[in-house]
Design a protein around this motif. Sequence first.
Motif, short mmCIF file in Angstrom:
data_model
loop_
_atom_site.label_atom_id
_atom_site.label_comp_id
_atom_site.label_asym_id
_atom_site.label_seq_id
_atom_site.Cartn_x
_atom_site.Cartn_y
_atom_site.Cartn_z
N ALA A 56 35.40 41.71 37.72
CA ALA A 56 34.66 40.84 38.63
C ALA A 56 33.17 40.80 38.27
CB ALA A 56 34.83 41.33 40.07
N ALA A 57 32.62 41.96 37.94
CA ALA A 57 31.19 42.03 37.61
C ALA A 57 30.86 41.19 36.38
CB ALA A 57 30.79 43.49 37.38
N ASP A 58 31.74 41.23 35.37
CA ASP A 58 31.49 40.46 34.15
C ASP A 58 31.42 38.97 34.45
OD1 ASP A 58 31.36 42.69 32.62
OD2 ASP A 58 33.39 42.54 31.81
N PHE A 59 32.37 38.47 35.24
CA PHE A 59 32.39 37.04 35.55
C PHE A 59 31.23 36.65 36.46
CE2 PHE A 59 37.05 37.23 34.45
CZ PHE A 59 36.94 36.38 33.37
N SER A 60 30.84 37.56 37.35
CA SER A 60 29.71 37.27 38.24
C SER A 60 28.42 37.14 37.44
CB SER A 60 29.57 38.36 39.29
OG SER A 60 30.70 38.37 40.13
N ARG A 61 28.22 38.06 36.48
CA ARG A 61 27.03 38.01 35.64
C ARG A 61 26.99 36.76 34.78
NH1 ARG A 61 27.82 43.66 34.97
NH2 ARG A 61 28.97 43.27 33.05
N ALA A 62 28.19 36.30 34.39
CA ALA A 62 28.26 35.09 33.56
C ALA A 62 28.16 33.82 34.39
CB ALA A 62 29.57 35.09 32.77
N LEU B 91 38.76 33.06 37.85
CA LEU B 91 40.17 33.44 38.00
C LEU B 91 40.94 32.43 38.84
CD1 LEU B 91 39.97 37.31 38.46
CD2 LEU B 91 40.66 36.02 36.44
N GLU B 92 40.27 31.87 39.86
CA GLU B 92 40.91 30.84 40.68
C GLU B 92 41.18 29.59 39.83
OE1 GLU B 92 40.23 28.54 44.96
OE2 GLU B 92 38.79 30.04 44.25
N PHE C 30 46.81 35.63 38.41
CA PHE C 30 45.39 35.28 38.46
C PHE C 30 44.94 34.98 39.89
CE2 PHE C 30 45.64 33.98 33.79
CZ PHE C 30 44.93 35.09 33.37
N ALA C 31 45.82 34.34 40.69
CA ALA C 31 45.47 34.03 42.08
C ALA C 31 45.28 35.32 42.87
CB ALA C 31 46.55 33.16 42.70
N ARG C 32 46.15 36.30 42.62
CA ARG C 32 46.03 37.58 43.32
C ARG C 32 44.73 38.28 42.95
NH1 ARG C 32 50.43 39.56 41.65
NH2 ARG C 32 49.74 41.20 40.23
N TRP C 33 44.40 38.26 41.68
CA TRP C 33 43.15 38.90 41.24
C TRP C 33 41.93 38.17 41.81
CZ3 TRP C 33 44.27 39.93 35.33
CH2 TRP C 33 45.27 40.91 35.24
N SER C 34 42.04 36.84 41.93
CA SER C 34 40.93 36.07 42.50
C SER C 34 40.66 36.49 43.94
CB SER C 34 41.26 34.56 42.43
OG SER C 34 40.27 33.80 43.07
N MET D 296 41.31 39.40 45.20
CA MET D 296 40.72 40.74 45.15
C MET D 296 39.22 40.65 44.89
SD MET D 296 43.71 42.71 43.02
CE MET D 296 42.81 44.22 42.87
N MET D 297 38.82 39.76 43.99
CA MET D 297 37.40 39.59 43.68
C MET D 297 36.63 39.09 44.89
SD MET D 297 37.50 38.01 39.81
CE MET D 297 35.74 37.69 39.82
N LYS D 298 37.23 38.13 45.65
CA LYS D 298 36.56 37.57 46.82
C LYS D 298 36.35 38.64 47.89
CE LYS D 298 38.17 32.81 46.21
NZ LYS D 298 39.06 31.73 46.73
N LYS D 299 37.37 39.49 48.08
CA LYS D 299 37.25 40.57 49.06
C LYS D 299 36.17 41.54 48.64
CE LYS D 299 42.04 40.38 50.65
NZ LYS D 299 43.35 41.09 50.70
N ARG D 300 36.08 41.78 47.34
CA ARG D 300 35.05 42.71 46.84
C ARG D 300 33.66 42.18 47.14
NH1 ARG D 300 32.04 42.80 42.27
NH2 ARG D 300 31.36 44.84 41.48
N VAL D 301 33.47 40.86 46.92
CA VAL D 301 32.16 40.25 47.17
C VAL D 301 31.81 40.32 48.65
CG1 VAL D 301 30.87 38.09 47.11
CG2 VAL D 301 32.29 38.74 45.15
N LYS D 302 32.81 40.10 49.53
CA LYS D 302 32.58 40.15 50.97
C LYS D 302 32.16 41.54 51.41
CE LYS D 302 35.68 36.38 52.35
NZ LYS D 302 36.93 36.03 53.07
N ARG D 303 32.80 42.55 50.84
CA ARG D 303 32.45 43.93 51.20
C ARG D 303 31.03 44.26 50.78
NH1 ARG D 303 37.76 45.19 49.42
NH2 ARG D 303 36.90 45.91 47.42
#
Length: 620
Positions: A574-580, A586-587, A605-609, A611-618
Amino acid sequence: MASTAASAAPLPSYALPIREEDDEKDGFADSKCAFVMSVQFDLQRKKAALNCRGFSTRASSRVSILDSETDEEKEEIRFDRFNPQAPCLRPHSSQSLQFVLQRKMPALNCRFFNSRAFSRSSNVDSETDEEKEEIDDGGGSEGEGVKSTANPSEVERVCKVIDELFESDRNMEAVLDQCGIDLSHDLAVDVLARFKHARRPAFRFFCWAEQKPGFEHDSRTYNSMMAILGKTRQFESMVVMLEEMGKKGLLTIETFSIAIRAFAAAREMKKAVGIFELMKRYNFKADVDTFNCLLDALGRAKLGEEAQTLFEKLKGRFTPDLRTYTVLLAGWCKLKKLIEAGEVWNEMIDKGLKPDIVAHNIMLEGLLRCRKNSEAIKLFELMKARGPSPNVRSYTILIRDLCKGDKMKEAVRYFDEMLDSGCKPDPAVYTCLIVGFGNQKKMDMVYGLLQEMKEKDCPPDGRTYNALIKLMTNRQMPDDAVRIYKRMIKSGHQPTIHTYNMMMKSYFYSKNYEMGFAVWEEMGKKGCCPDDNSYTVFIGGLIRNGRSEEACKYIEEMLEKGMKAPQLDYNKFAADFSRAGKPDILEELAQKMKFSGKFEVSNVFARWSEMMKKRVKRRY
């Protein structure tokens, strides 16, 4: 140590939708042997014969040794269920074992009798990685010895086409048709072996080959495909294929063995037994050898209790032989249940079967697995005193355990004793010492042992090379590991998938992406099919090196081959894609895969997407 110590045509019936669903020397009988787990106070007059300092004060570790055999009595070693730990001698008598124990009951403290609780607690212990390792017993793999007559360049050409085009709907088959391949059974088997971890490309090639004019699959090619389906747990397709082989008259004992082992490895006991019973339907005689194969497969899958239950249920149909009891014994020892192992040993004796060196080695390893070292040494000494004499495997089992415990002086002493006894050392025992000294960072001793192997005409085998590579990779020395790998190739030994995974992981951990990728490429050139772990190591390495977009490509490839989604560091992902600046990548990939009909990849990929969204919310 002396000195250094699918195509346009209709697919066959099994091409179904594939679901995602291993001390004393005082009197050891020459004729019959069995083990006893003896009680603490056996006879007052024998106390002097015990070296009490060598044993635990707990009842589960107490041992006593009885009188040597007389001319009138034969001695045998039995397991006493009240103390399932150490080997000792008991005079053979017409009296039942139960009567003998009842006679001794008053001398026993009842608090020592929680034997079942001991058995359960020992089984709870998790098995370490070292305990999962097995010593090479010299047995070859299945099919070994059948030399292929296929042209290696033809095999390579076919594999390259499959690798590059298997994801497309029809191109792969069309290109293979135009290649002018001289399709033979040997070539088909070799190609399937190259894709043994990738069921989908293997299955498409299998279906293509079946539709080629003038070619019909034989038992070998069917069994090769069966093994791939079984290993990847595609049981529905595997069983349908078995039935089709039955209709064509191509079934062999090996076919049933593959299916039994596959179900047993998945801990599907009822289905494994079902395959065994299915043999009658196809007029195959289910004899004691096949029965032993079933029990062995269950034991290797840590289903020793189920194997014992099946044995009790079916033993009226077969006459159990020494191997039957040996595989049951191995199953219980793998579970660290010495009480049940002792009961199997005693029943073996009662049936008039004499345990051989294989059975003794299994019990020796079982005692060491349960950390009953002093009792294992006692057994070893009894074997030396009265037989069967320890062989090189016996010494290897003992030396390996000592090396794991960093007891190198004792390990070397037993190695020297082995040489004095006339046992010729093999690469396995040298490998144990090499690993032991290597873990202590005594590389001079490691090099000395390698030199000694050369002098004694005992060249390193594949396991020795893998052990050396592991030593180098554990010390973060991947370049040295590669030098050993090159020597391994030069010596004629084929690297395993584990060889490549170790080197690749070491390079990625040292942040050398180029060399990690080079190992991945080398693996493909050598015809070694990447497994789930290979992809996980490689994809993880890409992510750690900031190449998450590239990693997505290999995740897609992995899933397309029918493998499971890898376990990855999603936070790093998630961090790599956020920095880029691509938080929704992933969505987008999930939607792309869905539109192209790759629903399984899309779902991952949808499941991982999510997970990334939940991580950002936290985070916010």
